[in-house]
Design a protein around this motif. Structure first.
Motif, PDB file in Angstrom:
ATOM      1  N   VAL A  51       0.865  -1.174   0.000  1.00  0.00           N
ATOM      2  CA  VAL A  51       0.000   0.000   0.000  1.00  0.00           C
ATOM      3  C   VAL A  51       0.901   1.223   0.000  1.00  0.00           C
ATOM      4  CG1 VAL A  51      -1.782   1.279   1.253  1.00  0.00           C
ATOM      5  CG2 VAL A  51      -1.778  -1.227   1.321  1.00  0.00           C
ATOM      6  N   LEU A  52       0.625   2.151  -0.910  1.00  0.00           N
ATOM      7  CA  LEU A  52       1.314   3.443  -0.899  1.00  0.00           C
ATOM      8  C   LEU A  52       0.394   4.436  -0.209  1.00  0.00           C
ATOM      9  CD1 LEU A  52       2.704   3.779  -4.539  1.00  0.00           C
ATOM     10  CD2 LEU A  52       3.851   2.874  -2.522  1.00  0.00           C
ATOM     11  N   PHE A  53       0.858   5.009   0.875  1.00  0.00           N
ATOM     12  CA  PHE A  53       0.107   6.047   1.574  1.00  0.00           C
ATOM     13  C   PHE A  53       0.650   7.396   1.105  1.00  0.00           C
ATOM     14  CE2 PHE A  53      -0.269   2.430   4.417  1.00  0.00           C
ATOM     15  CZ  PHE A  53      -1.591   2.486   4.824  1.00  0.00           C
ATOM     16  N   PHE A  54      -0.211   8.195   0.485  1.00  0.00           N
ATOM     17  CA  PHE A  54       0.174   9.540   0.053  1.00  0.00           C
ATOM     18  C   PHE A  54      -0.114  10.479   1.213  1.00  0.00           C
ATOM     19  CE2 PHE A  54      -0.664   7.160  -3.772  1.00  0.00           C
ATOM     20  CZ  PHE A  54       0.450   7.453  -4.538  1.00  0.00           C
ATOM     21  N   MET A  55       0.941  11.067   1.762  1.00  0.00           N
ATOM     22  CA  MET A  55       0.819  11.849   2.987  1.00  0.00           C
ATOM     23  C   MET A  55       0.597  13.333   2.727  1.00  0.00           C
ATOM     24  SD  MET A  55       0.906   9.281   4.879  1.00  0.00           S
ATOM     25  CE  MET A  55       0.752  10.058   6.470  1.00  0.00           C
ATOM     26  N   THR A  56       0.754  13.768   1.473  1.00  0.00           N
ATOM     27  CA  THR A  56       0.509  15.180   1.150  1.00  0.00           C
ATOM     28  C   THR A  56      -0.387  15.264  -0.084  1.00  0.00           C
ATOM     29  OG1 THR A  56       2.422  15.409  -0.320  1.00  0.00           O
ATOM     30  CG2 THR A  56       2.799  15.855   2.032  1.00  0.00           C
ATOM     31  N   GLU A  57      -1.143  16.333  -0.170  1.00  0.00           N
ATOM     32  CA  GLU A  57      -1.980  16.575  -1.344  1.00  0.00           C
ATOM     33  C   GLU A  57      -1.117  16.683  -2.595  1.00  0.00           C
ATOM     34  OE1 GLU A  57      -5.199  16.555  -1.791  1.00  0.00           O
ATOM     35  OE2 GLU A  57      -5.819  16.425   0.301  1.00  0.00           O
ATOM     36  N   GLU A  58       0.061  17.299  -2.457  1.00  0.00           N
ATOM     37  CA  GLU A  58       0.952  17.477  -3.599  1.00  0.00           C
ATOM     38  C   GLU A  58       1.438  16.127  -4.134  1.00  0.00           C
ATOM     39  OE1 GLU A  58       5.155  19.639  -4.790  1.00  0.00           O
ATOM     40  OE2 GLU A  58       4.345  19.923  -2.789  1.00  0.00           O
ATOM     41  N   ALA A  59       1.822  15.213  -3.246  1.00  0.00           N
ATOM     42  CA  ALA A  59       2.284  13.890  -3.681  1.00  0.00           C
ATOM     43  C   ALA A  59       1.164  13.137  -4.392  1.00  0.00           C
ATOM     44  CB  ALA A  59       2.792  13.082  -2.491  1.00  0.00           C
ATOM     45  N   LEU A  60      -0.039  13.220  -3.864  1.00  0.00           N
ATOM     46  CA  LEU A  60      -1.185  12.555  -4.484  1.00  0.00           C
ATOM     47  C   LEU A  60      -1.501  13.172  -5.847  1.00  0.00           C
ATOM     48  CD1 LEU A  60      -3.496  10.496  -4.326  1.00  0.00           C
ATOM     49  CD2 LEU A  60      -4.833  12.230  -3.097  1.00  0.00           C
TER      50      LEU A  60
END
Length: 186
Positions: free
Chosen positions: A114-123
Motif C-alpha cells: 500500500v502506498l500512503f500519500f501523505m501530502t496533497e501534492e504527492a497525491l
C-alpha cells in the motif's frame, strides 16, 4: 560481461510476464469489482494484522492498494499486479504495477503493498502522471520480525510511505523501487 540488447531484455520481460500470468494473480482479469474485492480484503488483512496502520491511513490523503504483486526471476525477471487508488475510502482509479529487472536473481514471490500519500501534492503528482515510477524517495515500513509495522514520527512527514506485507515465496527481499504504476480502465 554479457551484453544484453534491448530486444532480448524486452522478450525476457515478456516471458517473465507470461510466467506471472500462470501464477493466479489476476493478470488476465480486469473486472473492476474483482479488483475492489481484492483491495477490500487486503485492507482488512492489513488493519487486522497491523492495527497501528489505521493511524497512517487517517493521516494520508489517499492510498494506492496493490493486493497482489507477483514477482519472478531467473537472471531476468519481472513483476506485475493490479490495484486501486482510494481517496476517503472510495475507489477513484485503477492502476497496474509493472517492473522488469536483470541481475543476480532466482525465484519468485508474491506480496501486497500500500502506498500512503501523505501530502496533497504527492497525491496530485501521482494522479497527473501518465506513468509514475516508484523511486528512492519513498519511505518503507516493513514488518518488524513479523510482529508490527512501524512508521516512525519522522516517516509520517515523508510524502509517500510504502507498506510492504504478506510476502510469500522463495525470493529475498520485497521492494517496490523501480515499479511503474499506470492508470488502467477495467
Amino acid at each position: 560481461m554479457t551484453h544484453i540488447t534491448r530486444r532480448a531484455f524486452a522478450l525476457s520481460a515478456l516471458g517473465a510476464t507470461a510466467v506471472l500470468a500462470g501464477c493466479g494473480n489476476g493478470i488476465g482479469n480486469t473486472n473492476a469489482s474483482t479488483i475492489d474485492a481484492r483491495v477490500d480484503a487486503t485492507l482488512a488483512n492489513l488493519f487486522s494484522e497491523y492495527p497501528n496502520m489505521r493511524t497512517l491511513e487517517a493521516k494520508s490523503t489517499g492510498m494506492l492498494v496493490m493486493p497482489l504483486i507477483t514477482e519472478a526471476g531467473l537472471g531476468i525477471g519481472g513483476a506485475f499486479g493490479r490495484g486501486a487508488l482510494r481517496i476517503n475510502d472510495v475507489t477513484v482509479d485503477y492502476y497496474s504495477a509493472t517492473r522488469a529487472s536483470a541481475g543476480l536473481q532466482i525465484g519468485g514471490q508474491q506480496y501486497s503493498h500500500v502506498l500512503f500519500f501523505m501530502t496533497e501534492e504527492a497525491l496530485a503528482d501521482f494522479r497527473r502522471s501518465p506513468g509514475w515510477a516508484a523511486g528512492a524517495d519513498i519511505e518503507y515500513a516493513f514488518p518488524d520480525r513479523g510482529e508490527t509495522l512501524k512508521a516512525e514520527t519522522t516517516t509520517a512527514l515523508d510524502p509517500v510511505i510504502a507498506v510492504v506485507f504478506g510476502q510469500a515465496g522463495l525470493r529475498l527481499g520485497a521492494t517496490i523501487e523501480g515499479t511503474k504504476y499506470t492508470r488502467i480502465i477495467p
